[in-house]
Motif scaffolding. Sequence first.
Motif, short mmCIF file in Angstrom:
data_model
loop_
_atom_site.label_atom_id
_atom_site.label_comp_id
_atom_site.label_asym_id
_atom_site.label_seq_id
_atom_site.Cartn_x
_atom_site.Cartn_y
_atom_site.Cartn_z
N VAL A 151 0.85 -1.18 0.00
CA VAL A 151 0.00 0.00 0.00
C VAL A 151 0.89 1.23 0.00
N LEU A 152 0.57 2.18 -0.86
CA LEU A 152 1.30 3.44 -0.94
C LEU A 152 0.27 4.57 -0.86
N ALA A 153 0.42 5.45 0.15
CA ALA A 153 -0.52 6.55 0.37
C ALA A 153 0.24 7.87 0.39
N VAL A 154 -0.24 8.83 -0.39
CA VAL A 154 0.40 10.14 -0.50
C VAL A 154 -0.58 11.21 0.00
N THR A 155 -0.11 12.02 0.96
CA THR A 155 -0.89 13.15 1.46
C THR A 155 -0.36 14.42 0.80
N TYR A 156 -1.30 15.25 0.30
CA TYR A 156 -0.92 16.47 -0.41
C TYR A 156 -1.09 17.70 0.48
N SER A 157 -0.67 18.83 -0.05
CA SER A 157 -0.68 20.07 0.71
C SER A 157 -2.07 20.49 1.16
N ASN A 158 -3.10 20.06 0.45
CA ASN A 158 -4.47 20.39 0.86
C ASN A 158 -5.09 19.29 1.73
N ASP A 159 -4.23 18.36 2.22
CA ASP A 159 -4.61 17.25 3.10
C ASP A 159 -5.46 16.18 2.40
N SER A 160 -5.60 16.24 1.10
CA SER A 160 -6.22 15.13 0.38
C SER A 160 -5.23 13.97 0.30
N ARG A 190 3.45 7.62 2.89
CA ARG A 190 3.41 6.49 3.83
C ARG A 190 3.03 5.21 3.08
N GLY A 191 3.34 4.09 3.70
CA GLY A 191 2.96 2.83 3.09
C GLY A 191 3.42 1.65 3.91
N TYR A 192 3.10 0.46 3.40
CA TYR A 192 3.55 -0.75 4.08
C TYR A 192 3.50 -1.94 3.12
N PHE A 193 4.34 -2.92 3.43
CA PHE A 193 4.29 -4.24 2.81
C PHE A 193 3.72 -5.18 3.86
N LEU A 194 2.78 -6.04 3.48
CA LEU A 194 2.14 -6.95 4.44
C LEU A 194 1.99 -8.32 3.80
N MET A 195 2.49 -9.34 4.48
CA MET A 195 2.29 -10.71 4.03
C MET A 195 1.09 -11.29 4.77
N LEU A 196 0.11 -11.80 4.03
CA LEU A 196 -1.12 -12.30 4.62
C LEU A 196 -0.94 -13.74 5.08
N ARG A 197 -1.60 -14.05 6.17
CA ARG A 197 -1.39 -15.36 6.79
C ARG A 197 -2.15 -16.47 6.09
N GLY A 198 -3.40 -16.23 5.72
CA GLY A 198 -4.17 -17.28 5.09
C GLY A 198 -4.58 -18.36 6.09
N GLN A 199 -4.81 -19.57 5.58
CA GLN A 199 -5.32 -20.66 6.40
C GLN A 199 -4.32 -21.79 6.62
N GLN A 200 -3.03 -21.55 6.25
CA GLN A 200 -2.08 -22.65 6.37
C GLN A 200 -1.75 -22.91 7.84
N PRO A 201 -1.42 -24.16 8.20
CA PRO A 201 -1.05 -24.48 9.59
C PRO A 201 0.25 -23.81 9.98
N THR A 202 0.45 -23.65 11.27
CA THR A 202 1.64 -22.94 11.77
C THR A 202 2.92 -23.71 11.50
N THR A 203 2.82 -24.99 11.18
CA THR A 203 4.03 -25.77 10.90
C THR A 203 4.50 -25.60 9.47
N THR A 204 3.73 -24.92 8.64
CA THR A 204 4.08 -24.72 7.24
C THR A 204 4.87 -23.42 7.09
N PHE A 205 6.05 -23.49 6.45
CA PHE A 205 6.81 -22.26 6.28
C PHE A 205 6.29 -21.51 5.05
N LYS A 206 6.36 -20.22 5.17
CA LYS A 206 5.87 -19.35 4.12
C LYS A 206 6.56 -18.01 4.28
N MET A 207 7.37 -17.62 3.30
CA MET A 207 8.13 -16.38 3.40
C MET A 207 8.07 -15.63 2.08
N LEU A 208 8.26 -14.32 2.20
CA LEU A 208 8.31 -13.46 1.03
C LEU A 208 9.58 -12.62 1.11
N VAL A 209 10.37 -12.67 0.06
CA VAL A 209 11.59 -11.89 -0.03
C VAL A 209 11.36 -10.74 -1.00
#
Length: 278
Positions: A151-160, A190-209
């Motif tokens: 997600v990438l969010a930009v605030t402008y001088s008029n607060d929009s 402002r912004g963020y990168f977020l990896m979603l958990r989904g429904q996989q069990p906790t014993t399953t590895f899942k990574m994003l580089v």
Amino acid sequence: MEDMLYDYHLSMAMVSRDGYTAVREKAFKLAVMKKYGVSEEKFDRSLQYYMRHTEKLHDIYVDLTKRLENEARAQGASESELAQYGDITSKGDTTDIWHGSRSLVLSPYAPVDRETFEIKADTAYHKGDRLLLSFDSQFLIQDGMRDAVVVLAVTYSNDSINTQYQHISSDSHQTMTIDSGDSLRIKDIRGYFLMLRGQQPTTTFKMLVLSNIHLVRMHIRRGEGVQNADSLQNPDPIRTIGGEPVNPQAIPEQPAAPPARTPADAMRERGIPERNRP
């Protein structure tokens, strides 16, 4: 581990290039394991360890990124293809304003499931600036969906606020663009990168580089809104492809096309009397 991941990523790139199937992905992965004499189970356990120690995996990927870039150069890739604005620090109207790490490793579990960022604008920002966020994504997944968001969010001088949202679901080069138009000056990014958990069990590895992260600010010079009298009276000259300007007055005037012939004209030319015409 670094050598194994290097060959693993090369093999996954080959799978993606030649047409992805689950069978091909499995075969290429097992070929890498066989090369290093490591079972698939041991490789998976190693990745589960790095899920709990992502800072160590981050250091590995810093070196991996350099190695993959060097390999690409050796295979003939151009600097522009490699950089994708990556070498830009400050070149005239184009500047890389990213101040965070160039590589990130995320897992679905807090607190390493996200990376946030914020950049305050300064006097170097102009009205109409365009932003381009780019990065490379690579998933390491034992099972389950490839699913993350940026997600990438930009605030402008008029607060929009202008917000862009994009799913990450493949191993590829990703880009996002925000254009602020002509009249607004950027105040905050402002912004963020977020990896979603989904429904996989906790014993399953899942990574994003995420690697080669860049946020480029470009000053866009818009065309003049009002043309002067000369430009209206004398429009831009016509140009031949790759040639010199052509003077429109020098182009010979084409003769007017003859009027269309009617069926009556054709019958008259053939000498058919008026009374015999249908």
